[in-house]
Design a protein around this motif. Structure first.
Motif, PDB file in Angstrom:
ATOM      1  N   TYR A  48      74.604 -50.206  -5.006  1.00  0.00           N
ATOM      2  CA  TYR A  48      73.859 -49.739  -3.922  1.00  0.00           C
ATOM      3  C   TYR A  48      72.544 -49.146  -4.198  1.00  0.00           C
ATOM      4  O   TYR A  48      72.428 -48.500  -5.401  1.00  0.00           O
ATOM      5  CB  TYR A  48      74.926 -48.484  -3.438  1.00  0.00           C
ATOM      6  N   ASP A  49      71.492 -48.822  -3.353  1.00  0.00           N
ATOM      7  CA  ASP A  49      70.667 -48.077  -3.443  1.00  0.00           C
ATOM      8  C   ASP A  49      70.078 -47.598  -2.344  1.00  0.00           C
ATOM      9  O   ASP A  49      70.241 -48.335  -1.184  1.00  0.00           O
ATOM     10  CB  ASP A  49      69.375 -48.900  -4.156  1.00  0.00           C
ATOM     11  N   TYR A  91      74.973 -43.481   3.699  1.00  0.00           N
ATOM     12  CA  TYR A  91      73.800 -44.389   4.216  1.00  0.00           C
ATOM     13  C   TYR A  91      72.839 -43.603   5.269  1.00  0.00           C
ATOM     14  O   TYR A  91      71.685 -43.430   5.089  1.00  0.00           O
ATOM     15  CB  TYR A  91      74.275 -45.577   5.070  1.00  0.00           C
ATOM     16  N   LYS A  92      73.385 -42.773   5.996  1.00  0.00           N
ATOM     17  CA  LYS A  92      72.574 -42.053   6.975  1.00  0.00           C
ATOM     18  C   LYS A  92      71.748 -40.840   6.138  1.00  0.00           C
ATOM     19  O   LYS A  92      70.623 -40.726   6.411  1.00  0.00           O
ATOM     20  CB  LYS A  92      73.575 -41.284   8.055  1.00  0.00           C
ATOM     21  N   HIS A  93      72.296 -40.435   5.157  1.00  0.00           N
ATOM     22  CA  HIS A  93      71.903 -39.149   4.482  1.00  0.00           C
ATOM     23  C   HIS A  93      70.695 -39.777   3.639  1.00  0.00           C
ATOM     24  O   HIS A  93      69.702 -39.005   3.732  1.00  0.00           O
ATOM     25  CB  HIS A  93      72.817 -38.310   3.614  1.00  0.00           C
ATOM     26  N   ASP A  94      70.871 -40.534   2.904  1.00  0.00           N
ATOM     27  CA  ASP A  94      69.797 -41.265   2.102  1.00  0.00           C
ATOM     28  C   ASP A  94      68.563 -41.976   2.821  1.00  0.00           C
ATOM     29  O   ASP A  94      67.559 -41.722   2.616  1.00  0.00           O
ATOM     30  CB  ASP A  94      70.426 -42.470   1.325  1.00  0.00           C
ATOM     31  N   ALA A  95      69.038 -42.412   4.140  1.00  0.00           N
ATOM     32  CA  ALA A  95      67.864 -42.851   4.993  1.00  0.00           C
ATOM     33  C   ALA A  95      66.928 -41.982   5.501  1.00  0.00           C
ATOM     34  O   ALA A  95      65.878 -41.988   5.501  1.00  0.00           O
ATOM     35  CB  ALA A  95      68.639 -43.807   6.056  1.00  0.00           C
ATOM     36  N   ASP A 125      66.605 -38.514  -8.082  1.00  0.00           N
ATOM     37  CA  ASP A 125      67.490 -39.507  -8.060  1.00  0.00           C
ATOM     38  C   ASP A 125      66.859 -40.726  -7.588  1.00  0.00           C
ATOM     39  O   ASP A 125      67.014 -41.834  -8.074  1.00  0.00           O
ATOM     40  CB  ASP A 125      68.481 -39.232  -6.936  1.00  0.00           C
ATOM     41  N   PHE A 126      65.981 -40.600  -6.561  1.00  0.00           N
ATOM     42  CA  PHE A 126      65.368 -41.841  -6.044  1.00  0.00           C
ATOM     43  C   PHE A 126      64.432 -42.535  -7.171  1.00  0.00           C
ATOM     44  O   PHE A 126      64.239 -43.598  -7.063  1.00  0.00           O
ATOM     45  CB  PHE A 126      64.499 -41.458  -4.915  1.00  0.00           C
ATOM     46  N   GLN A 127      63.736 -41.591  -7.924  1.00  0.00           N
ATOM     47  CA  GLN A 127      62.798 -42.073  -8.974  1.00  0.00           C
ATOM     48  C   GLN A 127      63.692 -42.952 -10.006  1.00  0.00           C
ATOM     49  O   GLN A 127      63.293 -43.962 -10.547  1.00  0.00           O
ATOM     50  CB  GLN A 127      62.227 -40.867  -9.822  1.00  0.00           C
ATOM     51  N   GLY A 128      64.896 -42.338 -10.123  1.00  0.00           N
ATOM     52  CA  GLY A 128      65.751 -43.042 -11.182  1.00  0.00           C
ATOM     53  C   GLY A 128      66.224 -44.411 -10.566  1.00  0.00           C
ATOM     54  O   GLY A 128      66.220 -45.339 -11.226  1.00  0.00           O
ATOM     55  N   SER A 129      66.448 -44.296  -9.283  1.00  0.00           N
ATOM     56  CA  SER A 129      66.877 -45.834  -8.513  1.00  0.00           C
ATOM     57  C   SER A 129      65.556 -46.715  -8.584  1.00  0.00           C
ATOM     58  O   SER A 129      66.008 -48.022  -8.953  1.00  0.00           O
ATOM     59  CB  SER A 129      67.146 -45.613  -7.035  1.00  0.00           C
ATOM     60  N   LEU A 130      64.538 -46.266  -8.522  1.00  0.00           N
ATOM     61  CA  LEU A 130      63.480 -47.262  -8.503  1.00  0.00           C
ATOM     62  C   LEU A 130      63.347 -47.766 -10.097  1.00  0.00           C
ATOM     63  O   LEU A 130      63.136 -48.976 -10.326  1.00  0.00           O
ATOM     64  CB  LEU A 130      62.217 -46.522  -8.408  1.00  0.00           C
ATOM     65  N   LEU A 144      67.712 -57.206   3.648  1.00  0.00           N
ATOM     66  CA  LEU A 144      67.999 -55.731   3.983  1.00  0.00           C
ATOM     67  C   LEU A 144      67.263 -54.832   3.213  1.00  0.00           C
ATOM     68  O   LEU A 144      66.439 -53.589   3.413  1.00  0.00           O
ATOM     69  CB  LEU A 144      69.467 -55.183   3.963  1.00  0.00           C
ATOM     70  N   PHE A 145      67.044 -54.908   1.937  1.00  0.00           N
ATOM     71  CA  PHE A 145      66.038 -54.173   1.154  1.00  0.00           C
ATOM     72  C   PHE A 145      64.744 -54.386   1.398  1.00  0.00           C
ATOM     73  O   PHE A 145      63.950 -53.355   1.253  1.00  0.00           O
ATOM     74  CB  PHE A 145      66.508 -54.508  -0.546  1.00  0.00           C
ATOM     75  N   ALA A 146      64.346 -55.753   1.776  1.00  0.00           N
ATOM     76  CA  ALA A 146      62.922 -55.931   2.003  1.00  0.00           C
ATOM     77  C   ALA A 146      62.677 -55.007   3.620  1.00  0.00           C
ATOM     78  O   ALA A 146      61.609 -54.438   3.588  1.00  0.00           O
ATOM     79  CB  ALA A 146      62.712 -57.460   2.325  1.00  0.00           C
ATOM     80  N   ILE A 147      63.377 -54.883   4.450  1.00  0.00           N
ATOM     81  CA  ILE A 147      63.212 -54.207   5.665  1.00  0.00           C
ATOM     82  C   ILE A 147      63.053 -52.572   5.438  1.00  0.00           C
ATOM     83  O   ILE A 147      62.645 -52.011   5.854  1.00  0.00           O
ATOM     84  CB  ILE A 147      64.308 -54.488   6.331  1.00  0.00           C
ATOM     85  N   GLY A 148      64.002 -52.168   4.343  1.00  0.00           N
ATOM     86  CA  GLY A 148      63.854 -50.907   3.749  1.00  0.00           C
ATOM     87  C   GLY A 148      62.516 -50.553   3.218  1.00  0.00           C
ATOM     88  O   GLY A 148      61.974 -49.429   3.612  1.00  0.00           O
ATOM     89  N   LEU A 149      61.898 -51.341   2.441  1.00  0.00           N
ATOM     90  CA  LEU A 149      60.646 -51.221   1.875  1.00  0.00           C
ATOM     91  C   LEU A 149      59.671 -51.024   3.002  1.00  0.00           C
ATOM     92  O   LEU A 149      58.796 -50.221   3.093  1.00  0.00           O
ATOM     93  CB  LEU A 149      60.248 -52.248   0.815  1.00  0.00           C
ATOM     94  N   PHE A 150      59.689 -52.180   4.058  1.00  0.00           N
ATOM     95  CA  PHE A 150      58.951 -52.161   5.185  1.00  0.00           C
ATOM     96  C   PHE A 150      58.719 -50.722   6.012  1.00  0.00           C
ATOM     97  O   PHE A 150      58.019 -50.436   6.328  1.00  0.00           O
ATOM     98  CB  PHE A 150      59.172 -53.299   6.004  1.00  0.00           C
ATOM     99  N   SER A 151      60.090 -50.361   6.038  1.00  0.00           N
ATOM    100  CA  SER A 151      60.284 -49.244   6.806  1.00  0.00           C
ATOM    101  C   SER A 151      59.757 -48.028   6.358  1.00  0.00           C
ATOM    102  O   SER A 151      59.165 -46.897   6.832  1.00  0.00           O
ATOM    103  CB  SER A 151      61.923 -48.794   6.782  1.00  0.00           C
ATOM    104  N   LEU A 152      59.817 -47.851   4.813  1.00  0.00           N
ATOM    105  CA  LEU A 152      59.175 -46.708   4.214  1.00  0.00           C
ATOM    106  C   LEU A 152      57.486 -46.730   4.380  1.00  0.00           C
ATOM    107  O   LEU A 152      56.866 -45.785   4.769  1.00  0.00           O
ATOM    108  CB  LEU A 152      59.231 -46.673   2.691  1.00  0.00           C
ATOM    109  N   LEU A 153      56.733 -48.044   4.494  1.00  0.00           N
ATOM    110  CA  LEU A 153      55.583 -48.018   4.684  1.00  0.00           C
ATOM    111  C   LEU A 153      55.291 -47.706   6.069  1.00  0.00           C
ATOM    112  O   LEU A 153      54.420 -46.897   6.504  1.00  0.00           O
ATOM    113  CB  LEU A 153      54.948 -49.470   4.507  1.00  0.00           C
ATOM    114  N   GLU A 154      56.135 -48.064   6.938  1.00  0.00           N
ATOM    115  CA  GLU A 154      55.986 -47.739   8.336  1.00  0.00           C
ATOM    116  C   GLU A 154      56.141 -46.384   8.691  1.00  0.00           C
ATOM    117  O   GLU A 154      55.173 -45.770   9.433  1.00  0.00           O
ATOM    118  CB  GLU A 154      57.115 -48.838   9.341  1.00  0.00           C
ATOM    119  N   TYR A 155      56.871 -45.646   8.043  1.00  0.00           N
ATOM    120  CA  TYR A 155      56.924 -44.023   8.302  1.00  0.00           C
ATOM    121  C   TYR A 155      55.952 -43.600   7.725  1.00  0.00           C
ATOM    122  O   TYR A 155      55.490 -42.470   8.322  1.00  0.00           O
ATOM    123  CB  TYR A 155      58.350 -43.629   7.505  1.00  0.00           C
TER     124      TYR A 155
END
Length: 235
Positions: A48-49, A91-95, A125-130, A144-155
């Motif tokens: 999980y990440d 999932y909701k909390h981390d998102a 925590d997120f730094q460690g995950s990266l 789904l990981f790719a979509i997560g990366l895209f979403s970060l850029l979009e936000y």
């Protein structure tokens, strides 16, 4: 030896948790997402990440947009996560945490952070995950990981993701920093954009058909009332 869950086990769990029928056009989306998450969850290299979690939620929200009744979306989402033995609240909390982080910094800062070029003292925590992703040669990359990366850029910068050249440059930098394939990343995101467009077209078509059918029924009802209405009796 532990027996691995099968796709059938996951689907059975889902439909035991969410017992209301799912609209036809959305059922395929839900089941495809369910199968994708199932296959990842039983893979020995999966871990999980938060970026993956953001990707799951983004994909669910985008593809379930317009779902009726609206109140059922929460039940469907919770059943989806629990069917693959995951915690919906995690999932909701981390998102939400990543969304807040991305919106608070520029796209260039975000890109430098995600690519491990310039660490930020914002979320240990997120730094460690990266770092774990970049240092794991067996990291289980997914769409789904790719979509997560895209979403970060979009936000972080919505206009950047609309510019194909800038978007691709940012994604390539991030992919190189995390040691994942930028070619695969872009291909997965192209499919994602295409599927969103197809879903939007399908929903528009369905809406048009529903409206046309409603008008026909109303016309038939009016014609029927006109034909069968008895003449008024003279007093």
């Amino acid at each position: 030896m532990n027996n691995l869950r099968t796709v059938s086990d996951t689907k059975r769990t889902f439909y035991n948790l969410h017992t209301r029928p799912i609209n036809t056009i959305y059922r395929r989306v839900v089941e495809e997402l369910m199968v994708e998450m199932h296959l990842l969850s039983v893979n020995v290299d999966y871990s999980y990440d938060p970026i993956y979690a953001l990707g799951v939620i983004t994909a669910f929200d985008r593809f379930m947009e317009g779902y009726q009744p609206e109140r059922d979306k929460e039940s469907i989402f919770n059943a989806l996560l629990r069917s693959v033995e995951e915690d919906p609240q995690r999932y909701k909390h981390d998102a939400q945490r990543l969304q807040a982080l991305a919106t608070s910094i520029s796209a260039s800062e975000l890109t430098a952070w995600l690519s491990q070029q310039t660490p930020l003292n914002r979320d240990a925590d997120f730094q460690g995950s990266l770092q774990a992703i970049a240092n794991n040669p067996k990291f289980k990359y997914s769409r789904l990981f790719a979509i997560g990366l895209f979403s970060l850029l979009e936000y972080s910068e919505p206009e950047l993701v609309k510019d194909e050249k800038k978007r691709n440059e940012a994604l390539k930098t991030i992919a190189n920093g995390l040691k994942i394939s930028d070619d695969k990343l872009n291909k997965d995101l192209e499919i994602y954009y295409s599927n969103i467009e197809k879903m939007s077209q399908a929903l528009t078509t369905m809406s048009d058909m529903v409206l046309a059918d409603r008008k026909k029924r109303e016309q038939r009802a009016q014609q029927s009332n006109t034909k069968v209405a008895p003449p008024k009796a003279n007093e």
